[in-house]
Write a protein that holds these residues in place. Structure first.
Motif, PDB file in Angstrom:
ATOM      1  N   ALA A 196       0.827  -1.204   0.000  1.00  0.00           N
ATOM      2  CA  ALA A 196       0.000   0.000   0.000  1.00  0.00           C
ATOM      3  C   ALA A 196       0.864   1.258   0.000  1.00  0.00           C
ATOM      4  O   ALA A 196       0.559   2.237  -0.698  1.00  0.00           O
ATOM      5  CB  ALA A 196      -0.925  -0.006   1.215  1.00  0.00           C
ATOM      6  N   SER A 197       1.953   1.260   0.781  1.00  0.00           N
ATOM      7  CA  SER A 197       2.851   2.405   0.819  1.00  0.00           C
ATOM      8  C   SER A 197       3.537   2.619  -0.527  1.00  0.00           C
ATOM      9  O   SER A 197       3.729   3.752  -0.975  1.00  0.00           O
ATOM     10  CB  SER A 197       3.909   2.214   1.906  1.00  0.00           C
ATOM     11  OG  SER A 197       3.320   2.206   3.183  1.00  0.00           O
ATOM     12  N   LEU A 198       3.900   1.509  -1.178  1.00  0.00           N
ATOM     13  CA  LEU A 198       4.538   1.593  -2.492  1.00  0.00           C
ATOM     14  C   LEU A 198       3.594   2.213  -3.509  1.00  0.00           C
ATOM     15  O   LEU A 198       3.986   3.096  -4.296  1.00  0.00           O
ATOM     16  CB  LEU A 198       4.974   0.196  -2.939  1.00  0.00           C
ATOM     17  CG  LEU A 198       5.903   0.092  -4.146  1.00  0.00           C
ATOM     18  CD1 LEU A 198       7.240   0.744  -3.852  1.00  0.00           C
ATOM     19  CD2 LEU A 198       6.094  -1.362  -4.531  1.00  0.00           C
ATOM     20  N   ILE A 199       2.343   1.782  -3.497  1.00  0.00           N
ATOM     21  CA  ILE A 199       1.350   2.324  -4.427  1.00  0.00           C
ATOM     22  C   ILE A 199       1.084   3.803  -4.122  1.00  0.00           C
ATOM     23  O   ILE A 199       0.974   4.637  -5.034  1.00  0.00           O
ATOM     24  CB  ILE A 199       0.033   1.522  -4.345  1.00  0.00           C
ATOM     25  CG1 ILE A 199       0.263   0.092  -4.860  1.00  0.00           C
ATOM     26  CG2 ILE A 199      -1.064   2.208  -5.147  1.00  0.00           C
ATOM     27  CD1 ILE A 199       0.717   0.017  -6.294  1.00  0.00           C
ATOM     28  N   THR A 200       0.997   4.145  -2.819  1.00  0.00           N
ATOM     29  CA  THR A 200       0.783   5.533  -2.437  1.00  0.00           C
ATOM     30  C   THR A 200       1.917   6.414  -2.949  1.00  0.00           C
ATOM     31  O   THR A 200       1.682   7.510  -3.487  1.00  0.00           O
ATOM     32  CB  THR A 200       0.686   5.660  -0.903  1.00  0.00           C
ATOM     33  OG1 THR A 200      -0.414   4.878  -0.435  1.00  0.00           O
ATOM     34  CG2 THR A 200       0.487   7.108  -0.483  1.00  0.00           C
ATOM     35  N   GLY A 201       3.154   5.949  -2.799  1.00  0.00           N
ATOM     36  CA  GLY A 201       4.304   6.704  -3.294  1.00  0.00           C
ATOM     37  C   GLY A 201       4.280   6.840  -4.807  1.00  0.00           C
ATOM     38  O   GLY A 201       4.591   7.915  -5.344  1.00  0.00           O
ATOM     39  N   THR A 202       3.903   5.763  -5.506  1.00  0.00           N
ATOM     40  CA  THR A 202       3.833   5.805  -6.968  1.00  0.00           C
ATOM     41  C   THR A 202       2.813   6.835  -7.431  1.00  0.00           C
ATOM     42  O   THR A 202       3.076   7.632  -8.340  1.00  0.00           O
ATOM     43  CB  THR A 202       3.462   4.421  -7.528  1.00  0.00           C
ATOM     44  OG1 THR A 202       4.449   3.473  -7.124  1.00  0.00           O
ATOM     45  CG2 THR A 202       3.379   4.451  -9.047  1.00  0.00           C
ATOM     46  N   MET A 203       1.649   6.842  -6.804  1.00  0.00           N
ATOM     47  CA  MET A 203       0.615   7.803  -7.182  1.00  0.00           C
ATOM     48  C   MET A 203       1.028   9.230  -6.856  1.00  0.00           C
ATOM     49  O   MET A 203       0.728  10.159  -7.617  1.00  0.00           O
ATOM     50  CB  MET A 203      -0.701   7.458  -6.473  1.00  0.00           C
ATOM     51  CG  MET A 203      -1.270   6.101  -6.859  1.00  0.00           C
ATOM     52  SD  MET A 203      -1.459   5.900  -8.645  1.00  0.00           S
ATOM     53  CE  MET A 203      -2.659   7.178  -9.000  1.00  0.00           C
ATOM     54  N   LEU A 204       1.737   9.418  -5.741  1.00  0.00           N
ATOM     55  CA  LEU A 204       2.205  10.748  -5.384  1.00  0.00           C
ATOM     56  C   LEU A 204       3.239  11.235  -6.398  1.00  0.00           C
ATOM     57  O   LEU A 204       3.162  12.375  -6.887  1.00  0.00           O
ATOM     58  CB  LEU A 204       2.812  10.742  -3.976  1.00  0.00           C
ATOM     59  CG  LEU A 204       3.409  12.065  -3.500  1.00  0.00           C
ATOM     60  CD1 LEU A 204       2.348  13.164  -3.482  1.00  0.00           C
ATOM     61  CD2 LEU A 204       4.021  11.905  -2.113  1.00  0.00           C
ATOM     62  N   GLY A 205       4.227  10.381  -6.733  1.00  0.00           N
ATOM     63  CA  GLY A 205       5.233  10.765  -7.716  1.00  0.00           C
ATOM     64  C   GLY A 205       4.612  11.088  -9.057  1.00  0.00           C
ATOM     65  O   GLY A 205       4.991  12.069  -9.717  1.00  0.00           O
ATOM     66  N   LEU A 206       3.622  10.298  -9.468  1.00  0.00           N
ATOM     67  CA  LEU A 206       2.942  10.531 -10.739  1.00  0.00           C
ATOM     68  C   LEU A 206       2.148  11.831 -10.710  1.00  0.00           C
ATOM     69  O   LEU A 206       2.159  12.612 -11.674  1.00  0.00           O
ATOM     70  CB  LEU A 206       2.015   9.355 -11.030  1.00  0.00           C
ATOM     71  CG  LEU A 206       1.346   9.298 -12.400  1.00  0.00           C
ATOM     72  CD1 LEU A 206       2.381   9.238 -13.509  1.00  0.00           C
ATOM     73  CD2 LEU A 206       0.412   8.095 -12.481  1.00  0.00           C
ATOM     74  N   SER A 207       1.478  12.101  -9.595  1.00  0.00           N
ATOM     75  CA  SER A 207       0.637  13.301  -9.512  1.00  0.00           C
ATOM     76  C   SER A 207       1.464  14.576  -9.486  1.00  0.00           C
ATOM     77  O   SER A 207       1.035  15.618  -9.989  1.00  0.00           O
ATOM     78  CB  SER A 207      -0.258  13.239  -8.273  1.00  0.00           C
ATOM     79  OG  SER A 207       0.518  13.295  -7.080  1.00  0.00           O
TER      80      SER A 207
END
Length: 199
Positions: free
Chosen positions: A3-14
């Motif tokens: 979940a943390s990995l996905i959260t970081g991915t979405m933050l970097g993308l956004s």
């Protein structure tokens, strides 16, 4: 962890996805010298996002002080870098294919790293995350150490996609079209610089 990995991915993308100075540099350099130069440019900015994500996780208490004491200086440095880069792009002559001297990847990486490091548009989202992290329990924190590689992946994926898409048009552009692109890119970078500096 996942979940943390996905959260970081979405933050970097956004943070990367809004079309700003780094995306513009990726496009211009990909058309100039191919997608790898655009990817190198984006990777410099992605590494800065990773650093700021680490800062947001471990240095939340420093965020307010950093913003209050250095916010104006960071904004002015970012504006100056963008204006210098924009002027260089604006004055660049379209290279002749036979005599093309390609910019080096490490130079592209370093220039985008410097721009992203001082760009308020890159800094502020992570400062906001840091500020919110300072007010909640660690177990409920929006980012963890596993989010840092996610941020890198998300940002790099966006810049790689932009660079690849731009490079597809490279072979079909004439010298005149490349000149127009340089003028437009340089003008937009200078405009970004003036906007950042005048805030």
């Amino acid at each position: 962890m996942f979940a943390s990995l996905i959260t970081g991915t979405m933050l970097g993308l956004s943070v990367a996805a809004p079309f700003g100075p780094i995306s513009l540099l990726c496009v211009q350099r990909s058309i100039l010298a191919g997608p790898w130069l655009g990817v190198a440019t984006g990777l410099g900015a992605a590494c800065v996002q990773g650093l700021y994500a680490a800062f947001a996780i471990s240095g939340a208490g420093i965020a307010a002080t950093y913003l209050a004491e250095w916010g104006q200086a960071v904004r002015l440095i970012s504006a100056a870098l963008l204006i210098v880069l924009g002027t260089r792009v604006l004055l660049r002559r379209p290279p002749v294919a036979q005599t093309l001297s390609r910019p080096r990847a490490h130079v592209a990486f370093a220039s985008s790293f410097s721009v992203a490091l001082c760009n308020p548009l890159t800094v502020l989202p992570y400062l906001l995350v840091a500020s919110s992290a300072a007010t909640i329990e660690a177990a409920d924190a929006p980012l963890t150490a596993w989010s840092i590689p996610g941020v890198l992946v998300g940002a790099t994926a966006w810049y790689a996609a932009v660079s690849t898409a731009a490079a597809m048009f490279r072979s079909s552009l004439s010298e005149g079209a490349t000149r127009v692109l340089n003028h437009a890119a340089g003008t937009l970078l200078i405009g970004f610089g003036l906007m950042v500096g005048c805030r």
